[in-house]
Write a protein that holds these residues in place. Sequence first.
Motif, PDB file in Angstrom:
ATOM      1  N   PRO A  40       0.823  -1.215   0.000  1.00 19.73           N
ATOM      2  CA  PRO A  40       0.000   0.000   0.000  1.00 19.73           C
ATOM      3  C   PRO A  40       0.858   1.267   0.000  1.00 19.73           C
ATOM      4  N   MET A 195      -3.132  -5.600  -5.422  1.00 20.82           N
ATOM      5  CA  MET A 195      -2.748  -6.984  -5.147  1.00 20.82           C
ATOM      6  C   MET A 195      -3.034  -7.903  -6.331  1.00 20.82           C
ATOM      7  N   PHE A 208       5.270  -3.731   3.503  1.00 14.35           N
ATOM      8  CA  PHE A 208       4.363  -2.987   4.381  1.00 14.35           C
ATOM      9  C   PHE A 208       5.188  -2.316   5.473  1.00 14.35           C
ATOM     10  N   GLU A 297      -4.169 -10.938  -1.829  1.00 11.42           N
ATOM     11  CA  GLU A 297      -4.674 -10.054  -0.772  1.00 11.42           C
ATOM     12  C   GLU A 297      -4.921 -10.826   0.527  1.00 11.42           C
ATOM     13  N   ASP A 298      -5.498 -12.030   0.420  1.00  9.60           N
ATOM     14  CA  ASP A 298      -5.701 -12.858   1.624  1.00  9.60           C
ATOM     15  C   ASP A 298      -4.360 -13.140   2.299  1.00  9.60           C
ATOM     16  N   PHE A 300      -1.593 -11.412   2.085  1.00 12.21           N
ATOM     17  CA  PHE A 300      -1.073 -10.161   2.640  1.00 12.21           C
ATOM     18  C   PHE A 300      -1.697  -9.889   4.011  1.00 12.21           C
ATOM     19  N   ILE A 301      -3.001 -10.061   4.081  1.00 14.20           N
ATOM     20  CA  ILE A 301      -3.702  -9.820   5.350  1.00 14.20           C
ATOM     21  C   ILE A 301      -3.199 -10.775   6.421  1.00 14.20           C
ATOM     22  N   LEU A 304       0.051  -9.617   7.788  1.00 11.39           N
ATOM     23  CA  LEU A 304      -0.117  -8.432   8.630  1.00 11.39           C
ATOM     24  C   LEU A 304      -0.684  -8.803   9.998  1.00 11.39           C
ATOM     25  N   THR A 305      -1.649  -9.709  10.010  1.00 12.89           N
ATOM     26  CA  THR A 305      -2.295 -10.027  11.284  1.00 12.89           C
ATOM     27  C   THR A 305      -1.447 -10.967  12.140  1.00 12.89           C
TER      28      THR A 305
ATOM     29  N   GLY B 166      -4.978   2.261  -3.163  1.00 17.05           N
ATOM     30  CA  GLY B 166      -3.707   2.488  -2.471  1.00 17.05           C
ATOM     31  C   GLY B 166      -3.686   2.220  -0.980  1.00 17.05           C
ATOM     32  N   VAL B 167      -4.794   1.789  -0.387  1.00 14.97           N
ATOM     33  CA  VAL B 167      -4.772   1.532   1.058  1.00 14.97           C
ATOM     34  C   VAL B 167      -4.411   0.062   1.322  1.00 14.97           C
ATOM     35  N   ASP B 168      -3.982  -0.212   2.552  1.00 12.71           N
ATOM     36  CA  ASP B 168      -3.577  -1.592   2.799  1.00 12.71           C
ATOM     37  C   ASP B 168      -4.813  -2.479   2.927  1.00 12.71           C
ATOM     38  N   PRO B 169      -4.626  -3.794   2.682  1.00 12.00           N
ATOM     39  CA  PRO B 169      -5.788  -4.680   2.570  1.00 12.00           C
ATOM     40  C   PRO B 169      -6.641  -4.784   3.837  1.00 12.00           C
ATOM     41  N   ILE B 170      -6.022  -4.605   4.992  1.00 11.29           N
ATOM     42  CA  ILE B 170      -6.825  -4.693   6.216  1.00 11.29           C
ATOM     43  C   ILE B 170      -7.750  -3.485   6.330  1.00 11.29           C
ATOM     44  N   ARG B 172      -8.765  -1.762   3.913  1.00 13.25           N
ATOM     45  CA  ARG B 172      -9.756  -1.897   2.862  1.00 13.25           C
ATOM     46  C   ARG B 172     -10.901  -2.816   3.296  1.00 13.25           C
ATOM     47  N   ARG B 173     -10.549  -3.925   3.947  1.00 11.50           N
ATOM     48  CA  ARG B 173     -11.594  -4.856   4.375  1.00 11.50           C
ATOM     49  C   ARG B 173     -12.475  -4.204   5.435  1.00 11.50           C
ATOM     50  N   ASP B 197     -10.871  -5.618  -8.763  1.00  8.32           N
ATOM     51  CA  ASP B 197     -11.073  -6.446  -7.573  1.00  8.32           C
ATOM     52  C   ASP B 197     -12.078  -5.773  -6.649  1.00  8.32           C
TER      53      ASP B 197
END
Lengths: 307, 243
Positions: A40, A195, A208, A297-298, A300-301, A304-305, B166-170, B172-173, B197
Amino acid sequence: MKEAIKVENVSMKYEKSKVIALDNISFKINENDIFGLIGPDGAGKTTLFRILTTLILPTQGSVEIYGFKTTKDYKQIRQFIGYVPERFSLYQDLTVYENLNFFASVYKTTIKENYAVIKDIFIHLEPFKNRKAGKLSGGMKQKLALCCALINKPKILFLDEPTTGVDPVSRIEFWETIKKLKENGITIIVSTPYMDEAKLCDRIALMFNSKILNISTPDDIISNFESNIFKIKSDNNSYLKKILNDFDKLFTAYYFGDSVHLAISKELAINEEQIISMINEKNIKIFEFSLIAPTIEDCFIKYLTNG
Amino acid sequence: MDKIVIKTENLTKRFGAFTAVKDLSFEVHRGEIFGFLGANGAGKTTAIRMLIGLLRPTSGFATVAGFDVYKEPEKIKKNIGYMSQKFSLYEDLTVLENLKFFGGIYGLKSEAIKIKSAELVEKLGMKNIAKKLIKELPIGWRQKVAFSVAVFHNPAIVFLDEPTGGVDPIVRRQFWDMIYEASESYITIFVTTHYLDEAEYCNRISIMDEGTIKALGNPSELKKNFNVDSMNDLFYLIARKKI
């Protein structure tokens, strides 16, 4: 495989703002790969580009490009790289042709000499060659920037967020252009916040917060994903999402269009039948229940978590 | 869910000899998340400007939130919200000041603004940041606040322009969780985006090309009907430039 770029323990701290833009990163890029930096805004992608293209020096660590060090051999390096920054950086009040001619002359070459390299892209610009760069459409500006970056016949091409703000058709065409450049032997380093573009690269680094979370091929990143993802369609998605999230802390449920996606850690001993009967007990009608492939994307999340 | 909040019939806009939007006919339902896609120059912006009461159509018919685009554009403006990635909030104002400002613009009474602001602060758990300047907030919070501002006056429809680029996926979710929540309380979400997407998150999408809608439906149905694997392929099939 021959190594084009070697980055070792690179950190970058901006003195004025005290921002740490890169935090001790190391990686290698193979010759003739399409290498993607995926992350991002604010991940550190542009800073990394500026270090790799010898425009700034890192606070710590070293970068070698074909064995040349960015600290002392920057003049040699600049001869064989091309760089398209995110922001359009050509001369707006020069024409298409004048810009290209200028870049060729800076590299002590001519358009004619390296025409073969830019031909496929320049064909689209030809009708506008006497138009000022500032008056071109977004897509045409990008093509011109690409031609200017290629006119010295570089071995390595750096593209900083080339598809941000670009419409979907132009994006697809742009990726086809990148593939063709690879076929001509060029190594390509490309960054994107999107992504879904990761799978178009040979190898990717997920970035990140100034760090690299993982580097691998897109397929390997996806196959190492530690959860199963199920797509569930029901007559009451909002209730479904709630009961799934409440059921176990290793369950993560979220909306996805007209369905709910459920990610379950593979270490949890539970099978599909058990999940379905648990949902049925709550009087929710299931229309569809299927195992689906995770996306970048999954993954990546997940990184991060997991901290 | 079945109440119609946007309805157009043969909506057309010509600029001189050029037809930007041609016979556009579609409906959007109450509480639906509707994705409005198309390449640059497909006519998207012109269509949206007509829908939000900024541009008078050449011919055809359209109602938005029950109001006629020819006769009642001001009423339409009062009943919609708007958020874009690029500009939505005043960076030099605090969260509360932004709410007060935009609430005031939409004609909410200051007493109502106070009550609604307090509710929102409580609901989003933002006691600690309510008095901070927008520019001091991380992007995830800015987006949540921007969306909250866009729906602060209880609009029937909120228009989102590339909301999560441009934001991170978390983040965004989380942001899409807010969108789904708004849709559950029957706010209609009209999203335009270049990012396919993001289109997958919508209930239904339309793809515009050369001034008309070339495909309309639920993302998975469309993929099935056009026999493609991804939204990218679908989009390319429909909107690639004809040479």
